[in-house]
Design an enzyme around this catalytic site. Structure first.
Site, PDB file in Angstrom:
ATOM      1  N   GLU A   1       0.821  -1.230   0.000  1.00  0.00           N
ATOM      2  CA  GLU A   1       0.000   0.000   0.000  1.00  0.00           C
ATOM      3  C   GLU A   1       0.849   1.272   0.000  1.00  0.00           C
ATOM      4  O   GLU A   1       0.602   2.192   0.792  1.00  0.00           O
ATOM      5  CB  GLU A   1      -0.957  -0.024   1.199  1.00  0.00           C
ATOM      6  CG  GLU A   1      -1.867  -1.251   1.193  1.00  0.00           C
ATOM      7  CD  GLU A   1      -2.837  -1.302   2.367  1.00  0.00           C
ATOM      8  OE1 GLU A   1      -2.750  -0.463   3.279  1.00  0.00           O
ATOM      9  OE2 GLU A   1      -3.708  -2.199   2.356  1.00  0.00           O
TER      10      GLU A   1
ATOM     11  N   ASN B   1       2.420  -5.109  -3.084  1.00  0.00           N
ATOM     12  CA  ASN B   1       1.011  -5.438  -2.855  1.00  0.00           C
ATOM     13  C   ASN B   1       0.217  -4.140  -2.683  1.00  0.00           C
ATOM     14  O   ASN B   1       0.693  -3.207  -2.039  1.00  0.00           O
ATOM     15  CB  ASN B   1       0.943  -6.278  -1.562  1.00  0.00           C
ATOM     16  CG  ASN B   1      -0.318  -7.047  -1.391  1.00  0.00           C
ATOM     17  OD1 ASN B   1      -0.826  -7.638  -2.339  1.00  0.00           O
ATOM     18  ND2 ASN B   1      -0.859  -7.077  -0.175  1.00  0.00           N
TER      19      ASN B   1
ATOM     20  N   HIS C   1      -9.869  -6.389  -2.186  1.00  0.00           N
ATOM     21  CA  HIS C   1     -10.927  -6.104  -1.202  1.00  0.00           C
ATOM     22  C   HIS C   1     -12.021  -5.322  -1.949  1.00  0.00           C
ATOM     23  O   HIS C   1     -11.829  -4.164  -2.282  1.00  0.00           O
ATOM     24  CB  HIS C   1     -10.387  -5.252  -0.046  1.00  0.00           C
ATOM     25  CG  HIS C   1      -9.341  -5.953   0.758  1.00  0.00           C
ATOM     26  ND1 HIS C   1      -9.634  -7.046   1.548  1.00  0.00           N
ATOM     27  CD2 HIS C   1      -8.003  -5.734   0.905  1.00  0.00           C
ATOM     28  CE1 HIS C   1      -8.513  -7.466   2.149  1.00  0.00           C
ATOM     29  NE2 HIS C   1      -7.515  -6.689   1.770  1.00  0.00           N
TER      30      HIS C   1
ATOM     31  N   GLU D   1      -5.620 -10.821  -1.327  1.00  0.00           N
ATOM     32  CA  GLU D   1      -6.393 -10.631  -0.080  1.00  0.00           C
ATOM     33  C   GLU D   1      -7.894 -10.507  -0.389  1.00  0.00           C
ATOM     34  O   GLU D   1      -8.572  -9.628   0.130  1.00  0.00           O
ATOM     35  CB  GLU D   1      -5.943  -9.350   0.643  1.00  0.00           C
ATOM     36  CG  GLU D   1      -4.488  -9.289   0.980  1.00  0.00           C
ATOM     37  CD  GLU D   1      -4.095  -8.044   1.773  1.00  0.00           C
ATOM     38  OE1 GLU D   1      -4.991  -7.325   2.266  1.00  0.00           O
ATOM     39  OE2 GLU D   1      -2.891  -7.789   1.891  1.00  0.00           O
TER      40      GLU D   1
ATOM     41  N   ASP E   1     -11.737 -10.352  -0.622  1.00  0.00           N
ATOM     42  CA  ASP E   1     -13.040 -10.504   0.028  1.00  0.00           C
ATOM     43  C   ASP E   1     -14.026  -9.613  -0.714  1.00  0.00           C
ATOM     44  O   ASP E   1     -13.645  -8.638  -1.349  1.00  0.00           O
ATOM     45  CB  ASP E   1     -13.016 -10.211   1.544  1.00  0.00           C
ATOM     46  CG  ASP E   1     -12.291  -8.939   1.933  1.00  0.00           C
ATOM     47  OD1 ASP E   1     -12.299  -7.975   1.142  1.00  0.00           O
ATOM     48  OD2 ASP E   1     -11.723  -8.897   3.046  1.00  0.00           O
TER      49      ASP E   1
HETATM   50  C1  XIL Z   1      -5.928  -6.530   8.321  1.00  0.00           C
HETATM   51  C2  XIL Z   1      -6.205  -7.708   9.226  1.00  0.00           C
HETATM   52  O1  XIL Z   1      -7.010  -8.639   8.555  1.00  0.00           O
HETATM   53  C3  XIL Z   1      -6.885  -7.237  10.492  1.00  0.00           C
HETATM   54  O2  XIL Z   1      -7.064  -8.305  11.407  1.00  0.00           O
HETATM   55  C4  XIL Z   1      -6.069  -6.134  11.143  1.00  0.00           C
HETATM   56  O3  XIL Z   1      -6.755  -5.635  12.264  1.00  0.00           O
HETATM   57  C5  XIL Z   1      -5.797  -5.020  10.149  1.00  0.00           C
HETATM   58  O4  XIL Z   1      -5.161  -5.559   8.995  1.00  0.00           O
HETATM   59  N1  XIL Z   1      -4.549  -4.785   3.724  1.00  0.00           N
HETATM   60  C6  XIL Z   1      -3.542  -5.581   4.208  1.00  0.00           C
HETATM   61  C7  XIL Z   1      -3.787  -6.453   5.358  1.00  0.00           C
HETATM   62  O5  XIL Z   1      -2.480  -5.648   3.576  1.00  0.00           O
HETATM   63  O6  XIL Z   1      -2.628  -6.648   6.140  1.00  0.00           O
HETATM   64  C8  XIL Z   1      -4.921  -5.970   6.210  1.00  0.00           C
HETATM   65  O7  XIL Z   1      -5.195  -6.962   7.195  1.00  0.00           O
HETATM   66  C9  XIL Z   1      -6.131  -5.662   5.381  1.00  0.00           C
HETATM   67  C10 XIL Z   1      -5.809  -4.597   4.370  1.00  0.00           C
END
Ligand code: XIL
Length: 379
Positions: A185, A226, A261, A291, A293
């Site tokens: 990020e 990422n 996401h 990641e 969802d």
């Molecule tokens: C999130 C975790 O899932 C949570 O449990 C934590 O509180 C915050 O981080 N992008 C990322 C991840 O790269 O590391 C993040 O994970 C979600 C967003």
């Protein structure tokens, strides 16, 4: 440090053979024919003399056809969940790769400067080895979940600490990780370099510095960048591409992660997602959805759940149909494990298993897409 390394090596020796007898996961079984050669390749012992990650060596480039249709299905895991039986059974059965959701982050592994603790992440790595899973390491340079001492350093101090952190983590896990997210990020929502303690002290130079440190660690771990909101065309995706291209030209990275996401129904089109993945692959890199969802407004409507199932299939299909796309990691197992409800107010039900760890229609759709049956793409 030496103590850690020694005891850890012992764990690896004890569990190494078990990992070779990989438990065949259900999603893995669906496309066993496609993945068998990839898995064989990954089970090869690491050649100590292989310098492919050295700054002077060549970065691996996917061979033509190497990756088409050969994707893994991963999941993010947090250490406390490994105590939960239903969670563990699903992980064993359905997923081939796991990503530590939190415990490999900087605030977990180096709480005090120079004092490393890998106890929690070791549990996940051991679980992976015991059950024939691969681990995607997460994460090095990020603006979140970092200790305060790191934020308080000046520029030169930050460089020093980053080089030490990345080298220590990668070398400690050199035989255990498939990949590692070196930078996460680095771009803001607007597509410009994120305003963070990293950029305030080092402008954009921290990105190359971190990847150089990762290369200098001299391991065989695939080095990834990422980010989110880069899955389709757009300003942020173009900015991501420019950073990746520059790192690729310097032979400093191997892979590009697209977090995925998403809000239900808000994915770019399948064609846009494939074209976007392809332009990164064309730089000689592998790519992955890292990641995923798909969150829905609560309470979830039947219509949204149908759409969500299609969205999951779109992720799988985009990856499956893009040569060089390695896999899809879903960010959590069941709804109770998801970061979504506490982060995006009013949203939830974002994963493949529900509150009671029962399969959802999104899972069915995901499985169908792995077999090559994409449900009708949303308009
Ligand atoms: C999130 C975790 O899932 C949570 O449990 C934590 O509180 C915050 O981080 N992008 C990322 C991840 O790269 O590391 C993040 O994970 C979600 C967003």
């Amino acid at each position: 440090m030496r103590h850690f390394v020694t005891s850890h090596t012992l764990i690896l020796v004890v569990t190494g053979f078990l990992s070779f007898n990989a438990v065949e996961s259900r999603l893995g079984a669906l496309r066993r024919a496609d993945t068998s050669d990839m898995m064989n390749q990954m089970n090869q012992p690491i050649n100590e003399n292989d310098t492919s990650n050295n700054a002077t060596g060549d970065v691996d480039t996917p061979e033509p056809d190497e990756c088409t249709g050969k994707i893994y299905v991963g999941n993010a895991v947090d250490a406390p969940y490994l105590e939960k039986q239903s969670y563990v059974e699903i992980l064993k059965q359905y997923f081939e790769y796991i990503t530590p959701g939190n415990v490999m982050k900087w605030d977990a592994t180096e709480k005090s400067q120079g004092v490393f603790s890998f106890d929690a992440s070791d549990k996940i790595v051991k679980f992976a080895k015991d059950n024939g899973k691969k681990v995607r390491g997460h994460v090095g340079v990020w603006h979140n979940q970092v200790p305060q001492w790191l934020k308080d350093l000046d520029g030169p101090g930050l460089i020093n600490a980053t080089q030490n952190h990345i080298k220590t983590v990668l070398q400690y896990y050199k035989d255990d990780l498939y990949s590692f997210d070196v930078c996460n990020e680095v771009l803001g929502d607007d597509g410009n370099l994120r305003d963070s303690f990293w950029s305030q002290k080092l402008n954009d130079s921290f990105i190359e510095m971190a990847f150089q440190a990762a290369m200098d660690a001299g391991t065989n771990i695939k080095l990834y960048i990422n980010d989110y909101s880069v899955e389709g065309p757009g300003k942020k995706s173009d900015a991501y591409y420019a950073i990746v291209k520059s790192l690729a030209e310097k032979k400093l990275l191997h892979g590009v992660g697209f977090q995925g996401h998403m809000i239900v129904g808000k994915l770019p089109s399948l064609e846009e997602m494939k074209a976007n993945l392809k332009r990164f692959v064309d730089l000689g890199l592998e790519v992955a959805y890292s990641e995923v969802d798909v969150r829905v407004p609560l309470p979830a409507s039947p219509k949204d759940l149908v759409q969500q199932a299609q969205d999951y299939a779109t992720f799988v299909t985009a990856c499956k149909e893009t040569q060089g796309c390695k896999g899809v990691t879903v960010w959590g197992v069941g709804y109770p494990d998801s970061w979504v409800p506490s982060t995006f107010q009013g949203f939830g039900d974002a994963l493949l298993f529900d509150d009671n760890y029962q399969p959802t229609q999104a899972l069915t759709s995901f499985e169908q897409a792995l077999k090559g049956n994409l449900t009708q793409e949303s308009s």
